[in-house]
Scaffold this motif. Structure first.
Motif, PDB file in Angstrom:
ATOM      1  N   SER A   9     -14.482  -1.411  13.996  1.00 36.87           N
ATOM      2  CA  SER A   9     -15.828  -1.024  14.430  1.00 36.87           C
ATOM      3  C   SER A   9     -15.813  -0.211  15.724  1.00 36.87           C
ATOM      4  O   SER A   9     -16.843   0.335  16.113  1.00 36.87           O
ATOM      5  N   LEU A  10     -14.677  -0.126  16.376  1.00 36.16           N
ATOM      6  CA  LEU A  10     -14.587   0.585  17.657  1.00 36.16           C
ATOM      7  C   LEU A  10     -14.421   2.083  17.448  1.00 36.16           C
ATOM      8  O   LEU A  10     -13.951   2.534  16.399  1.00 36.16           O
ATOM      9  N   ASP A  11     -14.802   2.854  18.476  1.00 36.43           N
ATOM     10  CA  ASP A  11     -14.618   4.304  18.422  1.00 36.43           C
ATOM     11  C   ASP A  11     -13.143   4.639  18.288  1.00 36.43           C
ATOM     12  O   ASP A  11     -12.274   3.931  18.787  1.00 36.43           O
ATOM     13  N   LYS A  12     -12.869   5.731  17.612  1.00 36.18           N
ATOM     14  CA  LYS A  12     -11.500   6.214  17.441  1.00 36.18           C
ATOM     15  C   LYS A  12     -11.297   7.417  18.356  1.00 36.18           C
ATOM     16  O   LYS A  12     -12.228   7.920  18.968  1.00 36.18           O
ATOM     17  N   LYS A  13     -10.053   7.865  18.440  1.00 38.00           N
ATOM     18  CA  LYS A  13      -9.754   9.094  19.181  1.00 38.00           C
ATOM     19  C   LYS A  13      -8.870   9.963  18.307  1.00 38.00           C
ATOM     20  O   LYS A  13      -8.161   9.463  17.425  1.00 38.00           O
ATOM     21  N   ILE A  14      -8.913  11.238  18.555  1.00 40.70           N
ATOM     22  CA  ILE A  14      -8.036  12.169  17.860  1.00 40.70           C
ATOM     23  C   ILE A  14      -6.861  12.445  18.781  1.00 40.70           C
ATOM     24  O   ILE A  14      -7.031  12.879  19.920  1.00 40.70           O
ATOM     25  N   SER A  15      -5.665  12.175  18.284  1.00 38.10           N
ATOM     26  CA  SER A  15      -4.469  12.264  19.115  1.00 38.10           C
ATOM     27  C   SER A  15      -4.143  13.701  19.507  1.00 38.10           C
ATOM     28  O   SER A  15      -4.307  14.632  18.718  1.00 38.10           O
ATOM     29  N   LYS A  16      -3.654  13.832  20.733  1.00 38.87           N
ATOM     30  CA  LYS A  16      -3.135  15.108  21.233  1.00 38.87           C
ATOM     31  C   LYS A  16      -1.644  14.987  21.521  1.00 38.87           C
ATOM     32  O   LYS A  16      -1.036  15.910  22.056  1.00 38.87           O
ATOM     33  N   GLU A  17      -1.075  13.831  21.160  1.00 40.81           N
ATOM     34  CA  GLU A  17       0.336  13.571  21.428  1.00 40.81           C
ATOM     35  C   GLU A  17       1.221  14.353  20.457  1.00 40.81           C
ATOM     36  O   GLU A  17       0.903  14.489  19.281  1.00 40.81           O
ATOM     37  N   ILE A  18       2.351  14.829  20.963  1.00 43.94           N
ATOM     38  CA  ILE A  18       3.291  15.553  20.123  1.00 43.94           C
ATOM     39  C   ILE A  18       3.695  14.651  18.957  1.00 43.94           C
ATOM     40  O   ILE A  18       4.026  13.490  19.137  1.00 43.94           O
ATOM     41  N   GLY A  19       3.671  15.181  17.789  1.00 45.14           N
ATOM     42  CA  GLY A  19       4.038  14.410  16.602  1.00 45.14           C
ATOM     43  C   GLY A  19       2.876  13.677  15.966  1.00 45.14           C
ATOM     44  O   GLY A  19       2.960  13.217  14.837  1.00 45.14           O
ATOM     45  N   LEU A  20       1.781  13.539  16.711  1.00 46.70           N
ATOM     46  CA  LEU A  20       0.594  12.852  16.185  1.00 46.70           C
ATOM     47  C   LEU A  20      -0.660  13.716  16.330  1.00 46.70           C
ATOM     48  O   LEU A  20      -1.772  13.225  16.126  1.00 46.70           O
ATOM     49  N   VAL A  21      -0.491  14.984  16.670  1.00 46.03           N
ATOM     50  CA  VAL A  21      -1.625  15.868  16.927  1.00 46.03           C
ATOM     51  C   VAL A  21      -2.587  15.843  15.744  1.00 46.03           C
ATOM     52  O   VAL A  21      -2.186  16.010  14.590  1.00 46.03           O
ATOM     53  N   GLY A  22      -3.855  15.582  16.056  1.00 41.96           N
ATOM     54  CA  GLY A  22      -4.892  15.595  15.039  1.00 41.96           C
ATOM     55  C   GLY A  22      -5.067  14.291  14.274  1.00 41.96           C
ATOM     56  O   GLY A  22      -6.031  14.131  13.534  1.00 41.96           O
ATOM     57  N   LYS A  23      -4.170  13.339  14.466  1.00 44.38           N
ATOM     58  CA  LYS A  23      -4.267  12.068  13.758  1.00 44.38           C
ATOM     59  C   LYS A  23      -5.306  11.175  14.437  1.00 44.38           C
ATOM     60  O   LYS A  23      -5.381  11.117  15.650  1.00 44.38           O
ATOM     61  N   GLN A  24      -6.096  10.484  13.613  1.00 45.22           N
ATOM     62  CA  GLN A  24      -7.106   9.573  14.151  1.00 45.22           C
ATOM     63  C   GLN A  24      -6.442   8.243  14.511  1.00 45.22           C
ATOM     64  O   GLN A  24      -5.755   7.633  13.695  1.00 45.22           O
ATOM     65  N   LEU A  25      -6.645   7.808  15.760  1.00 44.46           N
ATOM     66  CA  LEU A  25      -6.043   6.573  16.264  1.00 44.46           C
ATOM     67  C   LEU A  25      -7.133   5.691  16.862  1.00 44.46           C
ATOM     68  O   LEU A  25      -8.223   6.152  17.186  1.00 44.46           O
ATOM     69  N   PHE A  26      -6.810   4.408  17.035  1.00 49.75           N
ATOM     70  CA  PHE A  26      -7.712   3.528  17.760  1.00 49.75           C
ATOM     71  C   PHE A  26      -7.725   3.961  19.220  1.00 49.75           C
ATOM     72  O   PHE A  26      -6.693   4.303  19.782  1.00 49.75           O
ATOM     73  N   SER A  27      -8.885   3.943  19.824  1.00 53.65           N
ATOM     74  CA  SER A  27      -9.017   4.335  21.222  1.00 53.65           C
ATOM     75  C   SER A  27      -8.576   3.180  22.120  1.00 53.65           C
ATOM     76  O   SER A  27      -9.201   2.119  22.108  1.00 53.65           O
ATOM     77  N   PRO A  28      -7.500   3.352  22.907  1.00 52.99           N
ATOM     78  CA  PRO A  28      -7.062   2.289  23.811  1.00 52.99           C
ATOM     79  C   PRO A  28      -8.158   1.878  24.793  1.00 52.99           C
ATOM     80  O   PRO A  28      -8.312   0.695  25.099  1.00 52.99           O
ATOM     81  N   LYS A  29      -8.949   2.826  25.272  1.00 52.11           N
ATOM     82  CA  LYS A  29     -10.021   2.504  26.213  1.00 52.11           C
ATOM     83  C   LYS A  29     -11.048   1.585  25.561  1.00 52.11           C
ATOM     84  O   LYS A  29     -11.507   0.617  26.163  1.00 52.11           O
TER      85      LYS A  29
END
Length: 108
Positions: free
Chosen positions: A38-58
């Motif tokens: 249910s939490l907001d996600k983030k779009i990764s900017k990390e090398i190797g994960l660019v554009g992948k949707q991840l859980f937002s650590p914040k």
């Protein structure tokens, strides 16, 4: 959420399991009660994960912090100079930063 890995910094987990099992149970409960989907996600900017949707650590940190607040937990911090000598750290950590640094430098 569920716990899939554990890292026991300075044997903290073992201490909790032996000496404070009720606190560890509260930690597990708080984590279990977080609905990560249910939490907001983030779009990764990390090398190797660019554009992948991840859980937002914040967002995950906010949810976990809110869970601990419901159990009347509060954050405390201790700032101290770090050295390889654990005994020296224990003996100096309650001094002012200036006195800590001087004592550690004096001990080489």
């Amino acid at each position: 959420m569920r716990i899939v890995e554990k890292y026991s910094h300075l044997n903290g987990l073992e201490y909790l399991l032996v000496h404070k099992p009720n606190l560890w149970a509260e930690v597990e409960e708080v984590i279990h009660d977080v609905d990560a989907l249910s939490l907001d996600k983030k779009i990764s900017k990390e090398i190797g994960l660019v554009g992948k949707q991840l859980f937002s650590p914040k967002e995950m940190n906010k949810a976990v912090s809110a869970g601990f607040k419901t159990k009347s937990w509060q954050e405390t911090r201790t700032s101290y100079w770090v050295t390889k000598d654990a005994r020296l750290i224990r003996n100096t950590m309650h001094l002012s930063r200036k006195d800590q640094k001087a004592a550690i430098e004096a001990a080489s």
